[in-house]
Write a protein that holds these residues in place. Structure first.
Motif, PDB file in Angstrom:
ATOM      1  N   LYS A 181     -14.818  18.700   4.662  1.00  0.00           N
ATOM      2  CA  LYS A 181     -15.599  18.149   5.766  1.00  0.00           C
ATOM      3  C   LYS A 181     -16.678  19.125   6.204  1.00  0.00           C
ATOM      4  CE  LYS A 181     -11.970  15.121   7.561  1.00  0.00           C
ATOM      5  NZ  LYS A 181     -11.178  14.725   8.753  1.00  0.00           N
ATOM      6  N   LEU A 182     -17.277  19.791   5.239  1.00  0.00           N
ATOM      7  CA  LEU A 182     -18.340  20.735   5.550  1.00  0.00           C
ATOM      8  C   LEU A 182     -19.605  19.974   5.935  1.00  0.00           C
ATOM      9  CD1 LEU A 182     -17.747  23.160   2.559  1.00  0.00           C
ATOM     10  CD2 LEU A 182     -16.931  23.411   4.903  1.00  0.00           C
ATOM     11  N   HIS A 183     -20.415  20.571   6.796  1.00  0.00           N
ATOM     12  CA  HIS A 183     -21.616  19.882   7.269  1.00  0.00           C
ATOM     13  C   HIS A 183     -22.742  20.896   7.433  1.00  0.00           C
ATOM     14  CE1 HIS A 183     -21.090  21.473  11.362  1.00  0.00           C
ATOM     15  NE2 HIS A 183     -19.784  21.264  11.171  1.00  0.00           N
ATOM     16  N   GLY A 184     -23.852  20.412   7.976  1.00  0.00           N
ATOM     17  CA  GLY A 184     -25.021  21.265   8.149  1.00  0.00           C
ATOM     18  C   GLY A 184     -25.873  21.306   6.902  1.00  0.00           C
ATOM     19  N   ASN A 185     -26.821  22.244   6.864  1.00  0.00           N
ATOM     20  CA  ASN A 185     -27.691  22.352   5.699  1.00  0.00           C
ATOM     21  C   ASN A 185     -27.207  23.464   4.780  1.00  0.00           C
ATOM     22  OD1 ASN A 185     -28.273  24.433   7.404  1.00  0.00           O
ATOM     23  ND2 ASN A 185     -30.485  24.341   7.139  1.00  0.00           N
ATOM     24  N   LEU A 186     -27.756  23.471   3.582  1.00  0.00           N
ATOM     25  CA  LEU A 186     -27.350  24.475   2.602  1.00  0.00           C
ATOM     26  C   LEU A 186     -28.057  25.799   2.881  1.00  0.00           C
ATOM     27  CD1 LEU A 186     -27.378  22.498  -0.769  1.00  0.00           C
ATOM     28  CD2 LEU A 186     -25.421  23.078   0.664  1.00  0.00           C
ATOM     29  N   ASN A 198      -9.459  20.184   0.275  1.00  0.00           N
ATOM     30  CA  ASN A 198      -8.836  20.679   1.494  1.00  0.00           C
ATOM     31  C   ASN A 198      -9.464  19.974   2.694  1.00  0.00           C
ATOM     32  OD1 ASN A 198      -6.934  23.063   0.766  1.00  0.00           O
ATOM     33  ND2 ASN A 198      -8.767  23.444  -0.470  1.00  0.00           N
ATOM     34  N   MET A 199      -9.268  20.542   3.868  1.00  0.00           N
ATOM     35  CA  MET A 199      -9.824  19.963   5.090  1.00  0.00           C
ATOM     36  C   MET A 199     -10.728  20.972   5.783  1.00  0.00           C
ATOM     37  SD  MET A 199      -8.623  16.863   5.293  1.00  0.00           S
ATOM     38  CE  MET A 199      -8.791  16.403   7.006  1.00  0.00           C
ATOM     39  N   PHE A 200     -11.446  21.772   4.975  1.00  0.00           N
ATOM     40  CA  PHE A 200     -12.314  22.786   5.572  1.00  0.00           C
ATOM     41  C   PHE A 200     -13.451  22.122   6.347  1.00  0.00           C
ATOM     42  CE2 PHE A 200     -10.694  25.414   1.933  1.00  0.00           C
ATOM     43  CZ  PHE A 200      -9.955  26.277   2.724  1.00  0.00           C
ATOM     44  N   THR A 201     -13.790  22.688   7.476  1.00  0.00           N
ATOM     45  CA  THR A 201     -14.871  22.181   8.320  1.00  0.00           C
ATOM     46  C   THR A 201     -15.920  23.272   8.513  1.00  0.00           C
ATOM     47  OG1 THR A 201     -13.686  22.854  10.322  1.00  0.00           O
ATOM     48  CG2 THR A 201     -13.313  20.607   9.527  1.00  0.00           C
ATOM     49  N   GLY A 202     -16.934  22.930   9.292  1.00  0.00           N
ATOM     50  CA  GLY A 202     -17.983  23.899   9.580  1.00  0.00           C
ATOM     51  C   GLY A 202     -19.062  23.909   8.528  1.00  0.00           C
ATOM     52  N   ILE A 203     -19.798  25.013   8.471  1.00  0.00           N
ATOM     53  CA  ILE A 203     -20.916  25.136   7.549  1.00  0.00           C
ATOM     54  C   ILE A 203     -20.518  25.974   6.346  1.00  0.00           C
ATOM     55  CG2 ILE A 203     -22.594  24.894   9.411  1.00  0.00           C
ATOM     56  CD1 ILE A 203     -22.952  27.938   9.320  1.00  0.00           C
ATOM     57  N   LEU A 204     -21.372  25.962   5.329  1.00  0.00           N
ATOM     58  CA  LEU A 204     -21.139  26.794   4.164  1.00  0.00           C
ATOM     59  C   LEU A 204     -21.232  28.257   4.579  1.00  0.00           C
ATOM     60  CD1 LEU A 204     -20.734  26.677   1.064  1.00  0.00           C
ATOM     61  CD2 LEU A 204     -23.214  26.910   0.851  1.00  0.00           C
ATOM     62  N   PHE A 205     -20.194  29.045   4.213  1.00  0.00           N
ATOM     63  CA  PHE A 205     -20.143  30.416   4.710  1.00  0.00           C
ATOM     64  C   PHE A 205     -21.342  31.235   4.223  1.00  0.00           C
ATOM     65  CE2 PHE A 205     -18.768  31.562   0.544  1.00  0.00           C
ATOM     66  CZ  PHE A 205     -17.791  30.650   0.172  1.00  0.00           C
ATOM     67  N   PRO A 206     -21.840  32.079   5.119  1.00  0.00           N
ATOM     68  CA  PRO A 206     -22.974  32.929   4.740  1.00  0.00           C
ATOM     69  C   PRO A 206     -22.536  34.059   3.802  1.00  0.00           C
ATOM     70  CG  PRO A 206     -22.228  33.445   6.952  1.00  0.00           C
ATOM     71  CD  PRO A 206     -21.416  32.270   6.514  1.00  0.00           C
ATOM     72  N   TYR A 207     -23.504  34.764   3.341  1.00  0.00           N
ATOM     73  CA  TYR A 207     -23.272  35.915   2.450  1.00  0.00           C
ATOM     74  C   TYR A 207     -22.611  35.526   1.129  1.00  0.00           C
ATOM     75  CZ  TYR A 207     -23.775  37.980   7.076  1.00  0.00           C
ATOM     76  OH  TYR A 207     -24.216  38.291   8.328  1.00  0.00           O
ATOM     77  N   ILE A 208     -22.652  34.212   0.789  1.00  0.00           N
ATOM     78  CA  ILE A 208     -22.088  33.828  -0.495  1.00  0.00           C
ATOM     79  C   ILE A 208     -22.894  34.422  -1.640  1.00  0.00           C
ATOM     80  CG2 ILE A 208     -23.408  31.678  -0.705  1.00  0.00           C
ATOM     81  CD1 ILE A 208     -20.894  30.399  -1.902  1.00  0.00           C
ATOM     82  N   GLY A 209     -24.139  34.775  -1.334  1.00  0.00           N
ATOM     83  CA  GLY A 209     -24.986  35.387  -2.359  1.00  0.00           C
ATOM     84  C   GLY A 209     -24.498  36.733  -2.826  1.00  0.00           C
ATOM     85  N   THR A 210     -23.608  37.355  -2.054  1.00  0.00           N
ATOM     86  CA  THR A 210     -23.071  38.657  -2.469  1.00  0.00           C
ATOM     87  C   THR A 210     -22.096  38.528  -3.635  1.00  0.00           C
ATOM     88  OG1 THR A 210     -21.294  38.503  -0.829  1.00  0.00           O
ATOM     89  CG2 THR A 210     -23.346  39.553  -0.141  1.00  0.00           C
ATOM     90  N   LEU A 211     -21.600  37.298  -3.888  1.00  0.00           N
ATOM     91  CA  LEU A 211     -20.671  37.088  -5.001  1.00  0.00           C
ATOM     92  C   LEU A 211     -21.482  36.833  -6.267  1.00  0.00           C
ATOM     93  CD1 LEU A 211     -18.100  34.761  -3.187  1.00  0.00           C
ATOM     94  CD2 LEU A 211     -18.105  37.252  -3.336  1.00  0.00           C
ATOM     95  N   SER A 212     -22.122  37.856  -6.721  1.00  0.00           N
ATOM     96  CA  SER A 212     -23.109  37.729  -7.795  1.00  0.00           C
ATOM     97  C   SER A 212     -22.515  37.359  -9.140  1.00  0.00           C
ATOM     98  CB  SER A 212     -23.892  39.051  -7.927  1.00  0.00           C
ATOM     99  OG  SER A 212     -23.005  40.140  -8.158  1.00  0.00           O
ATOM    100  N   SER A 213     -21.200  37.465  -9.300  1.00  0.00           N
ATOM    101  CA  SER A 213     -20.565  37.147 -10.589  1.00  0.00           C
ATOM    102  C   SER A 213     -20.111  35.693 -10.685  1.00  0.00           C
ATOM    103  CB  SER A 213     -19.357  38.059 -10.804  1.00  0.00           C
ATOM    104  OG  SER A 213     -19.740  39.412 -10.863  1.00  0.00           O
ATOM    105  N   LEU A 214     -20.311  34.923  -9.613  1.00  0.00           N
ATOM    106  CA  LEU A 214     -19.821  33.546  -9.613  1.00  0.00           C
ATOM    107  C   LEU A 214     -20.477  32.711 -10.710  1.00  0.00           C
ATOM    108  CD1 LEU A 214     -19.486  32.476  -5.863  1.00  0.00           C
ATOM    109  CD2 LEU A 214     -17.680  32.609  -7.568  1.00  0.00           C
ATOM    110  N   LYS A 215     -19.633  31.973 -11.432  1.00  0.00           N
ATOM    111  CA  LYS A 215     -20.112  31.022 -12.432  1.00  0.00           C
ATOM    112  C   LYS A 215     -19.855  29.565 -12.025  1.00  0.00           C
ATOM    113  CE  LYS A 215     -19.600  34.024 -16.484  1.00  0.00           C
ATOM    114  NZ  LYS A 215     -18.978  34.162 -17.832  1.00  0.00           N
ATOM    115  N   ALA A 216     -18.839  29.344 -11.184  1.00  0.00           N
ATOM    116  CA  ALA A 216     -18.508  27.966 -10.783  1.00  0.00           C
ATOM    117  C   ALA A 216     -18.020  27.951  -9.347  1.00  0.00           C
ATOM    118  CB  ALA A 216     -17.447  27.375 -11.708  1.00  0.00           C
TER     119      ALA A 216
END
Length: 805
Positions: free
Chosen positions: A49-54, A24-42
């Motif tokens: 076009k995401l930027h910034g630090n992890l 896609n053409m997403f911009t900005g930084i990696l969204f916060p609170y991704i840690g709440t998705l505790s079931s993620l496997k992939a």
């Protein structure tokens, strides 16, 4: 989709296992609170076009995460150590970002579940030890493509033994084993490799035949640009799966194995260029019927090209045999280079002879680049060469013995971008059929073309960027229609018989960068409007470096890998074909230089030397501030050197020699800080030369010789003469009344006697040599003597008679 990633309502997806937002053409930084998705496997956020630090603090909470793909974004900074908490991670792809700093060995060592890791094309620095993978028993794929010279990988220190069996190892351009320059020893333990790329690493040693013997499923082996040497030998068996082999740019020598084609019959890509192979090319190479690219260029092969190769390898897309010693008539009936697949054919710098075939190729041919330059081809240029090759965009037939007229069809082809027919014996140039259309670069130097330039040709040459017709026999005037060439950047007309005045329409060439009108018969004055020419830096995008002909930019190497996101490796990149770089010769600084590629982009110059130009040098030429070389020598120019030349701040070479210039050399020229060559020799200049400061301190006597009224260093003639002898005594006032005819008596007597003696000796010599003149002279003297005697006797007799009476 596009725009920034939003964290809104992300907490509602706590049971989400796969998050794929790639492409896609997403911009900005990696969204916060991704840690709440505790079931993620992939997670796949690649190709955005995401930027910034992890936000590693949040990522570290995803204990079940098995695959993390953030490739092809703009993330930066260092990799956070918190990533080491992802102990279930099987796939880690952070390639094509801007991560920097040292790659933490301890972080990698903790991720023992890794099967796939790709950190290519980042800005990592420092030293990374491969022993960090010692306990990664599940590892299948390692990809570390380097992008700079600061990232080093060491596999030998400390000593370790791998617990994994790799399928893919890609480590090009990463200063692999910089200290020892050895092939990684852990490869001795690998038996399941299917793809190996350790190119561009300056590795030493012999060809690793054991790598092929131990890995029977090997499909791709890339050893390009290393320091391997010795003879090349393939194993007798175990090569049936090999389809891609590149060990170009090394130091291999000797001959190829006679049965090489039978050992690797399924090969599709073979590049052994830039080595030292010699001898005949084995005929068994024709058994590689699936070959799509064959590059044997820049070696020492000799003999004839096997007809089996030319007849059987009908799938060839690229065939490069340049810079060898092949000979014979390659264009025989068995050579099917006009098949539908062939796009690039390079045969330059060999010893091929014969004529081009008379057969007409099929209309379905996709040949885009044909280079047969620097050979011994002869005969006429067949008309079908262009008429049936609709996709041919680059044609180089220079430095051969082609003769006769240039076919009309060769100038009417709409697909042409580059055409070089220079240094042949071509003699015909028909005005009735010359239409340049979209030709961008036309080279006809060093032929026998005669007559005037056809006006009609320029009316259709809107795209022409380079026109080189030097060293022919063109005559007449330059047609005014040349002014319509609005895109022309290089105009080379030297070494012809053009005459008349230089047309003012040349001032319409707003984009000109190099103009050479030297060695002609132009007369009249230099156009004052030349100051309208920009001579700006050439932009390579405008056409001096052309796009490459389409080839296999990716290679379909199928290496299966079990992934939630269904990863595979069908898009393994190979090197792209080198773009066609336009090159020209231009005389500056008393030498002929060859400018090509990026260097040509920076060059600019005007050469009007060796003509019959008269009048003064227009002061407006001082407005050509971007110009690097200006040559007006060997003309009949008069007047003074314009003071405005001091504004040519980038000038490196200025030659005004062999003219009739007068006056003083402007002292302001010492402000030309880049001037390397300067000559005003053989003019009528006078007074003091510029001070020996800055660049003028490097110019010697030869820059000013032939000007008898010039003085000052480096010339021997001094501008001021100081008489240090004692004062002469005051002479008598009578000296001022001496006449101009007063002569020293001693000088006069000496001069007279010497002149008389010389005259007498000269007469005596003439009489001695010529007896006829001697007899006449004696007769004359005798007659004079008798006349004098009779005259005296007669006078005396009359006188005595008068006395007696």
């Amino acid at each position: 989709m596009q725009g920034p990633l939003s964290s809104k309502d992300m907490t509602n997806f706590r049971s989400l296992e796969i998050l794929d937002m790639s492409g896609n053409m997403f911009t900005g930084i990696l969204f916060p609170y991704i840690g709440t998705l505790s079931s993620l496997k992939a997670i796949s956020l690649s190709q955005n076009k995401l930027h910034g630090n992890l936000h590693a603090k949040d990522l570290g909470m995803l204990k079940k995460l098995e695959e993390l793909d953030l490739s092809d974004n703009q993330f930066e900074w260092i990799l956070p150590p918190c990533l080491s908490r992802l102990t279930s991670l099987r796939l880690l792809d952070l390639s094509k970002n801007q991560f920097s700093g040292n790659l933490s060995s301890s972080m990698i060592a903790n991720l023992t579940s890794l099967e796939y890791i790709d950190l290519s094309y980042n800005r990592f620095g420092g030293l990374f030890s491969f022993s960090s993978f010692a306990n990664h028993s599940k590892l299948k794929v390692i990809r570390f493509k380097g992008e700079n010279n600061t990232f080093e990988i060491e596999t030998e220190n400390p000593s370790w033994e791998p617990s994994f069996q790799l399928k893919v190892l890609v480590l090009p351009n990463c200063d692999l084993n910089k200290l020892s320059s050895n092939i990684p020893k852990f490869l001795f333990y690998q038996q399941e490799l299917e793809l190996v790329d350790i190119s561009h690493n300056r590795l030493k040693g012999s060809f690793p035949v054991w790598l092929i013997e131990n890995n029977t499923r090997l499909q791709l082996l890339n050893l390009r640009d290393n320091y391997f040497r010795g003879q090349f030998h393939l194993p007798i068996a175990h090569c049936n799966n090999l389809s891609w082999l590149d060990f170009s740019h090394n130091n291999f020598n000797g001959q190829l194995q006679e049965n090489i084609g039978k050992m690797i019959p399924n090969l599709q890509y073979l590049n052994i260029s830039q080595n030292h192979f010699e001898g005949f090319l084995p005929s068994s190479i024709g058994d590689m019927s699936n070959l799509e690219k064959l590059d044997l260029s820049n070696n020492k092969f000799s003999g004839e090209v096997p007809m089996k190769l030319l007849a059987n390898c009908t799938s060839l897309v690229v065939l490069k045999l340049s810079y060898n010693k092949f000979h014979g008539g390659i264009f025989s009936e068995g050579f099917r280079f006009f098949n539908n697949s062939l796009r690039i054919l390079e045969l330059k710098n060999n010893q091929f002879t014969g004529t081009l075939p008379t057969m007409v190729p099929t209309a379905g041919s996709h040949l885009g680049l044909l280079d047969i330059s620097n050979n011994g081809f002869s005969g006429l240029i067949p008309r079908w060469l262009v008429g049936n090759l609709r996709y041919l965009w680059s044609l180089d037939m220079s430095h051969n013995f082609f003769e006769g007229p240039i076919p009309c069809e060769i100038t009417e082809m709409h697909a042409y971008i580059f055409k070089d027919l220079s240094h042949n014996l071509l003699s015909g140039w028909s005005p009735s059929c010359v239409h340049l259309h979209i030709i961008r670069h036309l080279f006809l130097q060093g032929n026998k073309l005669t007559g005037s330039l056809p006006k009609l040709s320029f009316n259709f040459a809107f795209h022409l960027v380079t026109l080189d017709i030097r060293d022919n026999k063109f005559s007449g005037r330059i047609p005014n229609e040349v002014g319509v060439l609005s895109n022309l950047r290089i105009l080379l007309l030297s070494g012809n018989n053009f005459s008349g005045m230089i047309p003012n329409k040349l001032c319409w060439l707003k984009n000109i960068a190099i103009m050479d009108l030297s060695r002609n018969k132009f007369s009249g004055t230099i156009p004052h409007c030349f100051h309208n020419l920009t001579f700006e830096k050439i932009d390579a995008f405008d056409g001096l470096t052309e796009p490459n002909s389409t080839f296999l930019e990716v290679r379909d190497i199928i290496v299966p890998y079990q992934s939630i996101l269904k990863r595979n490796f069908e898009n393994f990149e190979v090197e792209r074909e080198v773009a066609t770089e336009i090159g020209i010769e231009f005389v500056t600084k008393y030498r002929s230089y060859f400018y090509k590629g990026g260097i040509l982009d920076l060059m600019s110059g005007l050469d009007l030397s060796v003509n019959k130009l008269t009048g003064g040098i227009p002061p407006e030429l001082g407005q050509l501030s971007p110009i690097l070389a200006l040559n007006l020598s060997y003309n009949q120019l008069t007047g003074s050197i314009p003071n405005t030349f001091s504004k040519l701040t980038r000038l490196e070479s200025l030659d005004l020699s062999h003219n009739n210039l007068s006056g003083e050399i402007p002292s302001t020229l010492i402000d030309l800080n880049f001037l390397e060559v300067f000559s005003v020799a053989y003019n009528n200049l006078s007074r003091k030369v510029p001070d020996m400061k800055r660049q003028f301190g490097t110019f010697e006597n030869s820059s000013y010789e032939g000007n008898p009224f010039l003085c000052g260093p480096p010339l021997e003639k001094s501008c001021t003469r100081v008489d240090k002898s004692p004062p002469s005594p005051i002479k008598s006032s009578n000296a001022s009344h001496r006449k101009w005819y007063d002569v020293d008596p001693l000088v006069f007597s000496t001069t007279f006697i010497v002149s008389y003696v010389i005259f007498f000796i000269g007469v005596a010599c003439i009489l001695y040599i010529n007896p006829y003149w001697r007899q006449r002279c004696f007769n004359l003297i005798e007659n004079r003597m008798y006349w004098c005697y009779n005259f005296a006797f007669y006078k005396l007799e009359r006188l005595s008679n008068c006395i007696c009476h």
